[in-house]
Design an enzyme around this catalytic site. Sequence first.
Site, PDB file in Angstrom:
ATOM      1  N   TRP A 100       0.813  -1.216   0.000  1.00  0.00           N
ATOM      2  CA  TRP A 100       0.000   0.000   0.000  1.00  0.00           C
ATOM      3  C   TRP A 100       0.849   1.269   0.000  1.00  0.00           C
ATOM      4  O   TRP A 100       0.410   2.313  -0.463  1.00  0.00           O
ATOM      5  CB  TRP A 100      -0.921  -0.004   1.225  1.00  0.00           C
ATOM      6  CG  TRP A 100      -0.170   0.032   2.528  1.00  0.00           C
ATOM      7  CD1 TRP A 100       0.422  -1.005   3.174  1.00  0.00           C
ATOM      8  CD2 TRP A 100       0.071   1.182   3.336  1.00  0.00           C
ATOM      9  NE1 TRP A 100       1.038  -0.589   4.332  1.00  0.00           N
ATOM     10  CE2 TRP A 100       0.826   0.749   4.464  1.00  0.00           C
ATOM     11  CE3 TRP A 100      -0.284   2.535   3.240  1.00  0.00           C
ATOM     12  CZ2 TRP A 100       1.226   1.623   5.471  1.00  0.00           C
ATOM     13  CZ3 TRP A 100       0.120   3.400   4.247  1.00  0.00           C
ATOM     14  CH2 TRP A 100       0.880   2.949   5.339  1.00  0.00           C
ATOM     15  N   MET A 122      19.936 -18.154  -7.513  1.00  0.00           N
ATOM     16  CA  MET A 122      19.365 -18.336  -6.177  1.00  0.00           C
ATOM     17  C   MET A 122      19.867 -19.654  -5.577  1.00  0.00           C
ATOM     18  O   MET A 122      19.124 -20.616  -5.401  1.00  0.00           O
ATOM     19  CB  MET A 122      17.840 -18.301  -6.254  1.00  0.00           C
ATOM     20  CG  MET A 122      17.302 -16.946  -6.686  1.00  0.00           C
ATOM     21  SD  MET A 122      15.498 -16.802  -6.603  1.00  0.00           S
ATOM     22  CE  MET A 122      15.005 -17.830  -7.996  1.00  0.00           C
ATOM     23  N   GLY A 174       8.589 -13.151  -7.567  1.00  0.00           N
ATOM     24  CA  GLY A 174       8.792 -13.839  -6.306  1.00  0.00           C
ATOM     25  C   GLY A 174       7.923 -15.080  -6.206  1.00  0.00           C
ATOM     26  O   GLY A 174       7.020 -15.311  -7.013  1.00  0.00           O
ATOM     27  N   TRP A 175       8.209 -15.914  -5.200  1.00  0.00           N
ATOM     28  CA  TRP A 175       7.515 -17.189  -5.064  1.00  0.00           C
ATOM     29  C   TRP A 175       6.013 -17.001  -4.884  1.00  0.00           C
ATOM     30  O   TRP A 175       5.193 -17.675  -5.508  1.00  0.00           O
ATOM     31  CB  TRP A 175       8.090 -17.971  -3.890  1.00  0.00           C
ATOM     32  CG  TRP A 175       7.360 -19.261  -3.655  1.00  0.00           C
ATOM     33  CD1 TRP A 175       6.464 -19.532  -2.667  1.00  0.00           C
ATOM     34  CD2 TRP A 175       7.445 -20.454  -4.445  1.00  0.00           C
ATOM     35  NE1 TRP A 175       5.989 -20.818  -2.784  1.00  0.00           N
ATOM     36  CE2 TRP A 175       6.579 -21.406  -3.877  1.00  0.00           C
ATOM     37  CE3 TRP A 175       8.176 -20.799  -5.590  1.00  0.00           C
ATOM     38  CZ2 TRP A 175       6.418 -22.686  -4.401  1.00  0.00           C
ATOM     39  CZ3 TRP A 175       8.015 -22.075  -6.111  1.00  0.00           C
ATOM     40  CH2 TRP A 175       7.148 -23.003  -5.520  1.00  0.00           C
ATOM     41  N   GLU A 207       9.109 -17.399 -10.766  1.00  0.00           N
ATOM     42  CA  GLU A 207       9.307 -18.695 -10.116  1.00  0.00           C
ATOM     43  C   GLU A 207       8.094 -19.592 -10.364  1.00  0.00           C
ATOM     44  O   GLU A 207       7.177 -19.600  -9.559  1.00  0.00           O
ATOM     45  CB  GLU A 207       9.563 -18.501  -8.625  1.00  0.00           C
ATOM     46  CG  GLU A 207      10.785 -17.609  -8.353  1.00  0.00           C
ATOM     47  CD  GLU A 207      11.127 -17.510  -6.877  1.00  0.00           C
ATOM     48  OE1 GLU A 207      10.779 -18.419  -6.097  1.00  0.00           O
ATOM     49  OE2 GLU A 207      11.743 -16.516  -6.495  1.00  0.00           O
ATOM     50  N   TYR A 208       8.150 -20.346 -11.477  1.00  0.00           N
ATOM     51  CA  TYR A 208       9.165 -20.466 -12.514  1.00  0.00           C
ATOM     52  C   TYR A 208       8.454 -20.635 -13.847  1.00  0.00           C
ATOM     53  O   TYR A 208       7.321 -21.127 -13.885  1.00  0.00           O
ATOM     54  CB  TYR A 208      10.068 -21.681 -12.273  1.00  0.00           C
ATOM     55  CG  TYR A 208      10.886 -21.569 -11.007  1.00  0.00           C
ATOM     56  CD1 TYR A 208      12.052 -20.799 -10.991  1.00  0.00           C
ATOM     57  CD2 TYR A 208      10.484 -22.208  -9.841  1.00  0.00           C
ATOM     58  CE1 TYR A 208      12.810 -20.704  -9.839  1.00  0.00           C
ATOM     59  CE2 TYR A 208      11.249 -22.096  -8.686  1.00  0.00           C
ATOM     60  CZ  TYR A 208      12.391 -21.344  -8.679  1.00  0.00           C
ATOM     61  OH  TYR A 208      13.140 -21.228  -7.521  1.00  0.00           O
TER      62      TYR A 208
END
Length: 510
Positions: A84, A235, A117-118, A159-160
Amino acid sequence: MLRLIVLAVLVCGVLSSPRTSGVKTGTVIEPKNDKVFGCYHTNWSQYRPGAGQFFPYDIDPFLCTHLFYSFAKIANGVLAPYEWNDESTDWSKGMFEHFTDLKMQNPGLKTLLAVGGWTHGSAGFTEVVASASSRKKFNDHAIGYLRKWKFDGLDLDWEYPGDNVRGDDPSKRPENRELLTVWCAELRAAFEAESAATGQERLLLTAAVAAGKGNMDAAYEINKFQASLDWINLMSYDLRGAWESVTGHHTTTRPHSEDDADTQLLTVEWAANEWLARGTPASKLVLGMGSYGRAFTLAGAENGVNAPASGGASKGTYTRETGFWSYYEICEKLAQGFKVEEEPVRQIIYAHSATEWVGYDDINSLDRKGAIMQGLGLRGGMVWALDLDDFRGTFCGQGTWPLIKKMKHMCLGGDYSPPPAPTTVPTLPPTTRDPNAPTDPPTQPPTRDPNNPCAGVPDGVMVESGPCSPEFHHCSGGQIIHTQSCGSPLVFNEACSCCDYTANTPSCQN
């Protein structure tokens, strides 16, 4: 009204008045041979309690050559903020601006916006790469967005791509592997064209990539897609974790003959060599390191590597994630009596009590990663994440940023004076949890007021909006201050404060 008051306090007391606990000093980084030391910042670390709370203006701008802001998301086919307060408003600076303002202190610093991101999943990326028009829409918007918020580049953290890597994610598609190559080439061409037209320095393009063989095979045309990137952030962490039934170090340096064939590939050494063997130039490969540990609950008396485990260890005092402990939380555990062990074949250290086990790196074990980086002639290193080191110097008795300062030295050279070993156990902050208090999360989330699920909840905690829901709320002052949603097919799991599959989420089991 209370919600407005809480929000006003956050805005005026946090966003407009950054902490000034100490003047940051340093020398502008001039890396030799274009070496890289990249550092990721997580925009959810602002919600951690007490001494763990972390904002962009807590970053020492002289530690890293490149900073990565994690994460933006993809919404309606273009870049969008996750939090936010990422973007500035007419009445307050946002976190993006605080982050890129660090370049005012260190003009040699570069800042990049990481997308994905995951938790983000594949759906947004799949939408972008699906056609030439959708890729152009994203690329054109990205240039304007990055320039508006004064970022120097974009980091792709998908990912991924490809198949077989996100369980039941319906957006997984084998063709994404090839489409990623096409997209990166078009994105790089768009960045170059904009630079030529405006005279501004070209935006950088990087990607965070997997270290496991299955993901390498399914997700990337390694010898092709890297050609469009300035470099790749490998990573090489999270290689093991509490999803397994035995203990394992998440940044194992080298294999051990007692491990099975698949486990022998889950090492930093193998991952780096494999990316090179598949066509990545050493000058484009940056080795990832972690400033945190993966922790297990021991299932018996054994306490070595591959000891039986029954899941993740207790939540970190500050990260509040099951089986995920920051370096400073590990120092907290050491102060409580955890025993440190070294395993010379795998070249790792770990620590354990009678019931818990954690694999991590300290300033000495990092030398093993440095030897790989230097021996292979890699571009440099990167760390996940800034906010997980002992950034205040409060916990470990080694001064501020002990791991990241060591990593910087390994990547860039220069003077380095290792901190002396503490002669006494560091005094822990008063917010430290009682080590004798119960730590196991309840099997079911507590009953809450459906009209205000944050009622009675400590500041900074995230709660479900309802049972088995993808939506979750950030709480402060007993009120909801921000609401987010997990990407399909994930739902919010309060047991780990993370987005997870329904099979792992207690509130989905009714």
